[in-house]
Design a protein around this motif. Structure first.
Motif, short mmCIF file in Angstrom:
data_model
loop_
_atom_site.label_atom_id
_atom_site.label_comp_id
_atom_site.label_asym_id
_atom_site.label_seq_id
_atom_site.Cartn_x
_atom_site.Cartn_y
_atom_site.Cartn_z
N ILE A 118 0.83 -1.21 0.00
CA ILE A 118 0.00 0.00 0.00
C ILE A 118 0.86 1.25 0.00
O ILE A 118 1.79 1.38 0.79
CB ILE A 118 -0.93 -0.03 1.22
CG1 ILE A 118 -2.01 -1.08 0.95
CG2 ILE A 118 -1.56 1.32 1.47
CD1 ILE A 118 -2.76 -1.49 2.15
N SER A 119 0.54 2.15 -0.90
CA SER A 119 1.36 3.34 -1.01
C SER A 119 0.74 4.57 -0.35
O SER A 119 1.43 5.52 -0.04
CB SER A 119 1.64 3.66 -2.48
OG SER A 119 0.41 3.79 -3.18
N ASP A 120 -0.57 4.54 -0.15
CA ASP A 120 -1.19 5.69 0.51
C ASP A 120 -2.47 5.26 1.20
O ASP A 120 -3.15 4.33 0.76
CB ASP A 120 -1.48 6.81 -0.50
CG ASP A 120 -1.80 8.14 0.18
OD1 ASP A 120 -2.39 9.01 -0.45
OD2 ASP A 120 -1.45 8.29 1.38
N VAL A 121 -2.80 5.96 2.25
CA VAL A 121 -4.01 5.71 3.01
C VAL A 121 -4.66 7.05 3.29
O VAL A 121 -3.97 7.99 3.68
CB VAL A 121 -3.69 5.08 4.39
CG1 VAL A 121 -4.94 4.84 5.16
CG2 VAL A 121 -2.91 3.82 4.21
N LYS A 122 -5.96 7.12 3.08
CA LYS A 122 -6.63 8.37 3.43
C LYS A 122 -7.98 8.06 4.06
O LYS A 122 -8.77 7.29 3.51
CB LYS A 122 -6.87 9.23 2.16
CG LYS A 122 -5.62 9.84 1.57
CD LYS A 122 -5.25 11.10 2.31
CE LYS A 122 -3.98 11.82 1.87
NZ LYS A 122 -3.39 11.47 0.62
N PHE A 123 -8.25 8.69 5.16
CA PHE A 123 -9.58 8.58 5.74
C PHE A 123 -10.53 9.51 4.99
O PHE A 123 -10.14 10.58 4.53
CB PHE A 123 -9.55 8.96 7.21
CG PHE A 123 -8.99 7.88 8.09
CD1 PHE A 123 -7.64 7.81 8.35
CD2 PHE A 123 -9.81 6.92 8.62
CE1 PHE A 123 -7.12 6.81 9.14
CE2 PHE A 123 -9.31 5.91 9.42
CZ PHE A 123 -7.95 5.85 9.68
N SER A 124 -11.76 9.10 4.92
CA SER A 124 -12.74 9.98 4.30
C SER A 124 -13.02 11.14 5.25
O SER A 124 -12.75 11.07 6.44
CB SER A 124 -14.03 9.22 3.99
OG SER A 124 -14.60 8.74 5.18
N HIS A 125 -13.60 12.20 4.71
CA HIS A 125 -13.87 13.36 5.55
C HIS A 125 -14.89 13.06 6.63
O HIS A 125 -14.84 13.63 7.71
CB HIS A 125 -14.35 14.54 4.69
CG HIS A 125 -13.25 15.12 3.85
ND1 HIS A 125 -13.08 14.80 2.53
CD2 HIS A 125 -12.26 15.98 4.15
CE1 HIS A 125 -12.02 15.45 2.04
NE2 HIS A 125 -11.51 16.17 3.00
N ASN A 126 -15.80 12.17 6.31
CA ASN A 126 -16.81 11.84 7.32
C ASN A 126 -16.32 10.79 8.31
O ASN A 126 -17.04 10.43 9.22
CB ASN A 126 -18.12 11.38 6.66
CG ASN A 126 -17.92 10.14 5.80
OD1 ASN A 126 -16.96 9.38 5.97
ND2 ASN A 126 -18.83 9.94 4.86
N GLY A 127 -15.11 10.32 8.11
CA GLY A 127 -14.53 9.41 9.08
C GLY A 127 -15.04 7.99 9.03
O GLY A 127 -14.68 7.16 9.87
N ARG A 128 -15.89 7.67 8.06
CA ARG A 128 -16.45 6.31 8.04
C ARG A 128 -15.71 5.37 7.12
O ARG A 128 -15.83 4.16 7.24
CB ARG A 128 -17.92 6.38 7.60
CG ARG A 128 -18.84 6.96 8.65
CD ARG A 128 -20.20 7.24 8.08
NE ARG A 128 -20.71 6.11 7.32
CZ ARG A 128 -21.67 6.22 6.41
NH1 ARG A 128 -22.21 7.39 6.15
NH2 ARG A 128 -22.09 5.15 5.75
N TYR A 129 -15.00 5.93 6.21
CA TYR A 129 -14.34 5.07 5.23
C TYR A 129 -12.85 5.32 5.21
O TYR A 129 -12.35 6.36 5.65
CB TYR A 129 -14.90 5.33 3.82
CG TYR A 129 -16.38 5.17 3.72
CD1 TYR A 129 -17.21 6.28 3.57
CD2 TYR A 129 -16.96 3.91 3.77
CE1 TYR A 129 -18.58 6.13 3.47
CE2 TYR A 129 -18.33 3.76 3.69
CZ TYR A 129 -19.14 4.86 3.53
OH TYR A 129 -20.49 4.72 3.44
N LEU A 130 -12.18 4.35 4.64
CA LEU A 130 -10.74 4.42 4.49
C LEU A 130 -10.44 4.11 3.03
O LEU A 130 -11.04 3.21 2.44
CB LEU A 130 -10.13 3.34 5.38
CG LEU A 130 -8.64 3.29 5.56
CD1 LEU A 130 -8.20 4.46 6.39
CD2 LEU A 130 -8.26 2.00 6.26
#
Lengths: 420, 306
Positions: free
Chosen positions: A261-273
């Protein structure tokens, strides 16, 4: 609201270099601040350039808040580790803005080893009328002073200065790959491949160290992911482990590398990755660890070229991914200066190109297509013609609006929605 | 752009050749080539490529850990597979047999006997797959056929160029696969703790020690990430050759962090000297082996775990 995958994006690019690309100008990170007013870029030469969005003016409505250079400073210098006889690159790996608390702006910038806290402040007044100094700054002979006066603040041309307020160093054995600011605004974390350090912004000589015990994929097991989030309730969320079972029929010597995995980002609403590996982007539900919600193929036509990509090292390229403000669209980069957007709701996707030759300023971007089969249509590009030296690794999306910043080697492109 | 059709996609042996990735300009008599020999050639070149990458990345800037580990894992996967079908043993034998240029011919013959199909297929000699190499390898651009390529790679590393001497080859696995040194360090923990007082930066700090403990304790990771170089089986008695190899070496130099992040305080030449000072162990049948190739062979034996 505009469809995100609509091609009507206006090119408001800001090109930093002209004819030749010097390596130091290669942009290595881009980041909007929390309001989207500022856009920071870091480059391989250790410099940070901050752009500010100009106020929207009624007289020129079509120039809907363009970004102009606000501040430029040298954040990191190259260093030499005498102990190991190795250079420490000055390349800026990550920039993170601190939420604004007063008139000044603060950001954290990091290279492989050292995190620095920078304060960017404006000065538009200066004191004049000193008693002991004359206007040129020369010291006056006290004997010549016959009367006293109070210095007065006079307006001056706006000056933006950046000062390093803290330097956090000597805490990472491996390369720092990301930093993240806690919502308490007092602490932040820096991570390398094996360790997470928790710092207090005020204290530079100490940090708490958290060890990640198994963050590398191992042969025969699915890729794993650890990510950290300082969320709104100020909890440090540690070691979320997401695994997707591997498909044995597609196993090859490169399976592990491309699932890394090269990058990880949480969604703005915090429910998804969202995770990015070499060929796909995946959206995960935080409640469901064994299977992604959605998988998007970024450039699956490269699957047949993995050996060549291993040879020229491209297989190790670390692409980033990004959510839009409403978490409905995700975006990531590819080769040949292409970048891709996926609309999670309509399931449509588009490939766009960030290049000077193929789009003039204020022109609408045309969607691109890579041809994988035998017959190549007129505007398509064949896989073999792709330029693998032109990779878009770093992209970012304005927190509220449909403005994106895309770094293509040494050029920064800023695109925004077309106004009807 | 990468050169067209240099490499095929690596496909599992069960897969049809037609379905594998980008068909490059096929070598002549591709039809005569069996799938297994072309696969083993590809695999061999992938192994060579990986080993070069591991060495080259230790040049100027600190290597990226993730990349190094992924490449090391690739090497290990290849090694595992080659061990399973017996070709690894052949390769190590070829190394042992190779002593000087004249002997290279013997080795060729030995290998050619093993890979008849490849020889008969009359495939065009594949040039040694150099990726971004500069000095030092120019003299090694010897075009050899079939599996001999491997043997050329390794044996000719030693005499000709200092940068690519067997020392640097040795430091390659050392730097990437510290687990076997770590395994030893578990025995020598006593020494390590003593050293900690004397040499504050030499031995493991708390954080790094936890590093090690985690990596050793988490057997799945520790074993799998550095499995190639893990030579100790829990039940077996300490390998005397290994003991001898490391008896004089300060174990603190080989903790995970220093090894993975660049050359330890000991440079590659120091390493070679310390190895040479132990004297060659007689693992090879011939007593007239040169000491550096013997060291190489010794290391290979350790890796294979024989």
């Amino acid at each position: 609201m505009e469809e995100e995958n609509d091609t009507r994006k206006v090119n408001n690019s800001f090109l930093r270099d002209h004819n030749y690309a010097t390596e130091a100008d290669i942009i290595s990170t881009v980041e909007f601040n929390s309001t989207g007013e500022l856009l920071a870029t870091g480059d391989k030469g250790g410099r940070v350039v901050v752009f500010q969005r100009e106020q929207e003016s009624k007289t020129q409505p079509q120039r809907r808040g363009e970004y102009n250079v606000y501040s430029t400073f040298q954040s990191h210098e190259p260093e030499f580790d005498y102990l190991k006889s190795l250079e420490i690159e000055e390349k800026i790996n990550k920039i993170k803005w601190l939420p604004q608390q007063n008139a000044a702006y603060f950001l954290l910038s990091t290279n492989d080893k050292t995190v620095k806290l920078w304060k960017i402040s404006e000065r538009d007044k200066r004191p004049e009328g000193y008693n002991l100094k004359d206007e040129d700054g020369r010291i006056r002979d006290p004997a010549t002073i016959t009367s006293l006066r109070v210095p007065v603040l006079q307006p001056m041309d706006l000056m933006v200065e950046a000062t390093a307020r803290r330097v956090f160093s000597n805490a990472h054995t491996y390369h720092i790959n990301s930093i993240s600011v806690n919502s308490d605004l007092q602490t932040f974390i820096s991570t390398d491949d094996l360790r997470v350090n928790l710092w207090n912004l005020e204290i530079t000589d100490r940090s708490f160290s958290i060890l990640i015990s198994s963050c590398f994929p191992s042969t025969g097991s699915p890729s794993q992911l650890f990510s950290f989030l300082c969320d709104k309730t100020r909890r440090l969320l540690v070691s979320i482990n997401f695994e997707e079972p591997e498909d044995p029929s597609t196993r090859s010597f490169f399976s592990e590398i491309i699932s890394s995995i090269s990058d990880v980002k949480f969604s703005h609403n915090g429910r998804y990755l969202m995770t990015r590996d070499y060929l796909t982007v995946k959206v995960w539900d935080l409640q469901m660890e064994n299977k992604p919600l959605e998988t998007y193929q970024v450039h699956d036509y490269l699957r047949g070229k993995l050996c060549s990509l291993y040879e020229n090292d491209c297989i190790f390229d670390k692409f980033e991914c990004v959510w839009n403000g409403s978490d409905s669209v995700i975006m990531t980069g590819s080769y040949n200066n292409f970048f891709r957007m996926f609309d999670r709701n309509t399931k449509r996707d588009v490939t766009l190109e960030a290049s000077r030759e193929n789009s003039k300023p204020r022109a609408i971007l045309k969607p691109r297509k890579v041809c994988v089969g035998g017959k190549r249509r007129k505007d398509e590009i064949s896989v073999d013609s792709l330029d693998f030296s032109k990779k878009i690794l770093h992209t970012t999306w304005h927190p509220h609006e449909n403005i994106i910043a895309v770094a293509a080697t040494n050029n920064l492109y800023i695109f925004q929605d077309k106004v009807n | 752009m990468f050169t067209k059709g240099t490499k095929r996609k690596f496909s599992d042996p069960g897969e049809e050749p037609a379905s594998s990735g980008d068909p490059g300009p096929a070598a002549p008599s591709a039809a005569a080539r069996t799938l297994s020999s072309s696969y083993s050639l590809q695999r061999q070149s992938l192994l060579d490529m990986s080993l070069i990458k591991l060495q080259l990345c230790h040049m100027l800037v600190e290597p990226n850990l993730c990349r190094s580990v992924l490449i090391a894992n690739t090497v290990r996967q290849i090694q595992e597979e080659m061990t399973q079908d017996g070709t690894w043993h052949i390769m190590t034998q070829a190394l042992a047999a190779a002593q000087c240029p004249a002997d290279r011919l013997v080795a060729t013959e030995v290998l050619c006997r093993q890979t008849d199909a490849a020889a008969q297929a009359g495939q065009s000699p594949k040039p040694f797959s150099v990726v971004g190499l500069q000095e030092g390898y120019h003299s090694e651009e010897v075009v050899m056929e079939g599996d001999v390529e491997t043997e050329v790679t390794m044996s000719s590393l030693s005499p000709l160029s200092p940068q690519l001497s067997s020392a640097s080859y040795l430091t390659g696995p050392f730097e990437v696969g510290p687990c076997w040194e770590e395994e030893d360090e578990e025995e020598e923990e006593g020494d390590c703790e003593e050293n900690e007082e004397e040499d504050s930066e030499g031995c493991l700090s708390d954080g790094e020690e936890r590093d090690q403990d985690h990596l050793n304790a988490d057997s799945r990771t520790g074993e799998k990430v550095f499995g190639t170089f893990e030579i100790k089986h829990p039940a077996s008695p300490p390998d005397p050759a290994l003991e001898e190899l490391f008896s004089d070496v300060d174990p603190s130099y080989y903790d995970l962090d220093t090894v993975l992040t660049g050359t330890p305080k000991m440079g590659p030449y120091d390493l070679l000297e310390s190895l040479s000072s132990h004297g060659p162990t007689a693992l090879s049948s011939s007593s007239s082996c040169r000491s550096d190739l013997n060291e190489l062979d010794h290391i290979m034996e350790i890796i294979v775990g024989s």
